[in-house]
Design a protein around this motif. Structure first.
Motif, PDB file in Angstrom:
ATOM      1  N   ALA A 187       2.959  22.218 -17.782  1.00  0.00           N
ATOM      2  CA  ALA A 187       3.716  21.602 -16.792  1.00  0.00           C
ATOM      3  C   ALA A 187       3.682  20.263 -17.039  1.00  0.00           C
ATOM      4  O   ALA A 187       4.521  19.417 -16.886  1.00  0.00           O
ATOM      5  N   TRP A 188       2.337  19.845 -16.962  1.00  0.00           N
ATOM      6  CA  TRP A 188       2.101  18.324 -17.063  1.00  0.00           C
ATOM      7  C   TRP A 188       2.823  17.769 -18.438  1.00  0.00           C
ATOM      8  O   TRP A 188       3.391  16.669 -18.271  1.00  0.00           O
ATOM      9  N   ALA A 189       2.719  18.331 -19.517  1.00  0.00           N
ATOM     10  CA  ALA A 189       3.507  17.789 -20.789  1.00  0.00           C
ATOM     11  C   ALA A 189       4.936  17.776 -20.424  1.00  0.00           C
ATOM     12  O   ALA A 189       5.553  17.041 -20.868  1.00  0.00           O
ATOM     13  N   GLN A 190       5.357  18.905 -19.808  1.00  0.00           N
ATOM     14  CA  GLN A 190       7.027  19.032 -19.595  1.00  0.00           C
ATOM     15  C   GLN A 190       7.240  17.799 -18.835  1.00  0.00           C
ATOM     16  O   GLN A 190       8.291  17.296 -19.038  1.00  0.00           O
ATOM     17  N   ALA A 191       6.511  17.542 -17.872  1.00  0.00           N
ATOM     18  CA  ALA A 191       6.895  16.428 -16.695  1.00  0.00           C
ATOM     19  C   ALA A 191       6.860  14.999 -17.513  1.00  0.00           C
ATOM     20  O   ALA A 191       7.515  14.293 -16.845  1.00  0.00           O
ATOM     21  N   ARG A 192       6.040  14.888 -18.493  1.00  0.00           N
ATOM     22  CA  ARG A 192       6.095  13.637 -19.180  1.00  0.00           C
ATOM     23  C   ARG A 192       6.971  13.865 -20.393  1.00  0.00           C
ATOM     24  O   ARG A 192       7.067  12.612 -20.962  1.00  0.00           O
ATOM     25  N   GLY A 193       7.705  14.847 -20.469  1.00  0.00           N
ATOM     26  CA  GLY A 193       8.559  14.668 -21.747  1.00  0.00           C
ATOM     27  C   GLY A 193       8.014  14.923 -23.018  1.00  0.00           C
ATOM     28  O   GLY A 193       8.682  14.406 -24.065  1.00  0.00           O
ATOM     29  N   ILE A 194       6.879  15.331 -23.117  1.00  0.00           N
ATOM     30  CA  ILE A 194       6.012  15.444 -24.393  1.00  0.00           C
ATOM     31  C   ILE A 194       5.795  16.870 -24.823  1.00  0.00           C
ATOM     32  O   ILE A 194       4.673  17.124 -25.484  1.00  0.00           O
ATOM     33  N   ASN A 195       6.633  17.858 -24.544  1.00  0.00           N
ATOM     34  CA  ASN A 195       6.393  18.976 -25.143  1.00  0.00           C
ATOM     35  C   ASN A 195       7.886  19.597 -26.059  1.00  0.00           C
ATOM     36  O   ASN A 195       8.056  20.770 -25.839  1.00  0.00           O
ATOM     37  N   SER A 196       8.148  18.857 -26.998  1.00  0.00           N
ATOM     38  CA  SER A 196       9.320  19.130 -27.835  1.00  0.00           C
ATOM     39  C   SER A 196       8.924  18.816 -29.308  1.00  0.00           C
ATOM     40  O   SER A 196       9.080  17.786 -29.700  1.00  0.00           O
ATOM     41  N   LEU A 231      -2.177  37.725 -27.776  1.00  0.00           N
ATOM     42  CA  LEU A 231      -3.311  36.972 -27.957  1.00  0.00           C
ATOM     43  C   LEU A 231      -3.511  36.263 -26.394  1.00  0.00           C
ATOM     44  O   LEU A 231      -4.832  36.358 -25.857  1.00  0.00           O
ATOM     45  N   PHE A 232      -2.417  35.723 -25.707  1.00  0.00           N
ATOM     46  CA  PHE A 232      -2.782  35.225 -24.436  1.00  0.00           C
ATOM     47  C   PHE A 232      -2.993  36.072 -23.429  1.00  0.00           C
ATOM     48  O   PHE A 232      -4.008  35.939 -22.554  1.00  0.00           O
ATOM     49  N   LYS A 233      -2.526  37.445 -23.558  1.00  0.00           N
ATOM     50  CA  LYS A 233      -2.779  38.326 -22.602  1.00  0.00           C
ATOM     51  C   LYS A 233      -4.396  38.746 -22.660  1.00  0.00           C
ATOM     52  O   LYS A 233      -5.275  38.677 -21.824  1.00  0.00           O
ATOM     53  N   GLU A 234      -4.800  38.744 -24.133  1.00  0.00           N
ATOM     54  CA  GLU A 234      -6.335  39.140 -24.187  1.00  0.00           C
ATOM     55  C   GLU A 234      -7.304  38.032 -23.835  1.00  0.00           C
ATOM     56  O   GLU A 234      -8.119  38.379 -22.983  1.00  0.00           O
ATOM     57  N   TYR A 235      -6.915  36.811 -23.927  1.00  0.00           N
ATOM     58  CA  TYR A 235      -7.687  35.628 -23.516  1.00  0.00           C
ATOM     59  C   TYR A 235      -7.830  35.536 -21.961  1.00  0.00           C
ATOM     60  O   TYR A 235      -8.636  35.334 -21.437  1.00  0.00           O
ATOM     61  N   SER A 236      -6.553  35.903 -21.467  1.00  0.00           N
ATOM     62  CA  SER A 236      -6.421  35.862 -19.979  1.00  0.00           C
ATOM     63  C   SER A 236      -7.332  36.993 -19.236  1.00  0.00           C
ATOM     64  O   SER A 236      -7.637  36.868 -18.081  1.00  0.00           O
ATOM     65  N   SER A 237      -7.340  38.217 -19.942  1.00  0.00           N
ATOM     66  CA  SER A 237      -8.242  39.382 -19.361  1.00  0.00           C
ATOM     67  C   SER A 237      -9.499  38.924 -19.604  1.00  0.00           C
ATOM     68  O   SER A 237     -10.534  39.395 -18.730  1.00  0.00           O
ATOM     69  N   ILE A 238     -10.077  38.032 -20.407  1.00  0.00           N
ATOM     70  CA  ILE A 238     -11.464  37.826 -20.649  1.00  0.00           C
ATOM     71  C   ILE A 238     -11.753  36.677 -19.324  1.00  0.00           C
ATOM     72  O   ILE A 238     -13.107  36.677 -19.214  1.00  0.00           O
ATOM     73  N   ASP A 239     -10.937  35.752 -19.218  1.00  0.00           N
ATOM     74  CA  ASP A 239     -11.329  34.665 -18.235  1.00  0.00           C
ATOM     75  C   ASP A 239      -9.885  34.308 -17.355  1.00  0.00           C
ATOM     76  O   ASP A 239      -9.227  33.967 -17.995  1.00  0.00           O
ATOM     77  N   SER A 240      -9.994  34.606 -16.144  1.00  0.00           N
ATOM     78  CA  SER A 240      -8.867  34.380 -15.497  1.00  0.00           C
ATOM     79  C   SER A 240      -8.324  32.975 -15.073  1.00  0.00           C
ATOM     80  O   SER A 240      -7.245  32.731 -14.620  1.00  0.00           O
ATOM     81  N   ARG A 241      -9.223  32.099 -15.452  1.00  0.00           N
ATOM     82  CA  ARG A 241      -8.821  30.784 -15.458  1.00  0.00           C
ATOM     83  C   ARG A 241      -7.782  30.105 -16.664  1.00  0.00           C
ATOM     84  O   ARG A 241      -7.180  29.358 -16.627  1.00  0.00           O
ATOM     85  N   VAL A 242      -7.673  31.062 -17.831  1.00  0.00           N
ATOM     86  CA  VAL A 242      -7.068  30.734 -18.958  1.00  0.00           C
ATOM     87  C   VAL A 242      -5.495  30.657 -18.456  1.00  0.00           C
ATOM     88  O   VAL A 242      -4.767  29.459 -18.800  1.00  0.00           O
ATOM     89  N   ARG A 243      -4.857  31.339 -17.871  1.00  0.00           N
ATOM     90  CA  ARG A 243      -3.542  31.230 -17.598  1.00  0.00           C
ATOM     91  C   ARG A 243      -3.162  30.069 -16.667  1.00  0.00           C
ATOM     92  O   ARG A 243      -2.090  29.260 -16.893  1.00  0.00           O
ATOM     93  N   PRO A 244      -3.745  29.940 -15.727  1.00  0.00           N
ATOM     94  CA  PRO A 244      -3.456  28.835 -14.703  1.00  0.00           C
ATOM     95  C   PRO A 244      -3.744  27.588 -15.315  1.00  0.00           C
ATOM     96  O   PRO A 244      -2.921  26.378 -15.266  1.00  0.00           O
ATOM     97  N   LEU A 245      -4.780  27.245 -16.214  1.00  0.00           N
ATOM     98  CA  LEU A 245      -5.042  26.261 -17.029  1.00  0.00           C
ATOM     99  C   LEU A 245      -3.936  26.106 -17.987  1.00  0.00           C
ATOM    100  O   LEU A 245      -3.250  24.664 -18.118  1.00  0.00           O
ATOM    101  N   VAL A 246      -3.499  27.079 -18.689  1.00  0.00           N
ATOM    102  CA  VAL A 246      -2.420  26.830 -19.775  1.00  0.00           C
ATOM    103  C   VAL A 246      -1.057  26.370 -18.955  1.00  0.00           C
ATOM    104  O   VAL A 246      -0.478  25.438 -19.449  1.00  0.00           O
ATOM    105  N   MET A 247      -0.700  26.942 -17.715  1.00  0.00           N
ATOM    106  CA  MET A 247       0.497  26.774 -17.084  1.00  0.00           C
ATOM    107  C   MET A 247       0.486  25.103 -16.551  1.00  0.00           C
ATOM    108  O   MET A 247       1.308  24.528 -16.632  1.00  0.00           O
ATOM    109  N   LEU A 248      -0.571  24.923 -16.164  1.00  0.00           N
ATOM    110  CA  LEU A 248      -0.953  23.423 -15.587  1.00  0.00           C
ATOM    111  C   LEU A 248      -0.723  22.348 -16.933  1.00  0.00           C
ATOM    112  O   LEU A 248       0.047  21.343 -16.590  1.00  0.00           O
ATOM    113  N   VAL A 249      -1.434  22.655 -18.153  1.00  0.00           N
ATOM    114  CA  VAL A 249      -1.139  21.871 -19.016  1.00  0.00           C
ATOM    115  C   VAL A 249       0.146  21.757 -19.573  1.00  0.00           C
ATOM    116  O   VAL A 249       0.850  20.708 -19.787  1.00  0.00           O
TER     117      VAL A 249
END
Length: 136
Positions: free
Chosen positions: A68-77, A48-66
């Motif tokens: 990383a943001w959640a992990q840095a704040r300890g709210i991804n568990s 699913l994520f591979k397909e969405y990333s192939s549609i728009d190249s901004r998907v992967r970097p935005l997902v990775m940013l969000v």
């Protein structure tokens, strides 16, 4: 229970997980991975994520940013009552769908594995996704 591999990769059996998981970590790079057997859902999620990333190249970097943001704040568990890393990924996809940047993909669309996108690009319709029975 911890195991040690030849290349100093440590592992931990996650016995409380819904699906049996072995968590691997390379101390040199900090790269972590979860390993499970006979669990096909992560394969579908990756597709699913591979397909969405192939549609728009901004998907992967935005997902990775969000993520990383959640992990840095300890709210991804999810065991701690917050969204999981996957939950944040889905949240980003929903946000982009709501803004009409991404289409809603169906199982039929995913089974095409990009061939529809290639045909749409060749026909000069980059935003068009061909569904079965929806040929131009």
């Amino acid at each position: 229970k911890h195991l040690r591999f030849r290349h100093h990769i440590t592992s931990l059996a996650v016995l409380t997980a819904r699906v049996p998981v072995v968590r691997l970590r390379d101390p040199a790079t900090g790269v972590c991975a979860d390993l499970s057997v006979q669990n096909t859902l992560p394969v579908v999620r990756s597709q699913l994520f591979k397909e969405y990333s192939s549609i728009d190249s901004r998907v992967r970097p935005l997902v990775m940013l969000v993520k990383a943001w959640a992990q840095a704040r300890g709210i991804n568990s999810s065991p701690l009552g917050t969204l999981s890393s996957f939950g944040y990924s889905i949240l980003v996809l929903h946000f982009l769908q709501h803004l009409k940047i991404l289409p809603v993909l169906t199982d039929a669309t995913l089974s095409l594995r990009g061939s529809s996108r290639q045909r749409a690009l060749a026909a000069g319709r980059p935003g068009f996704l061909e569904l079965p029975g929806n040929s131009p």
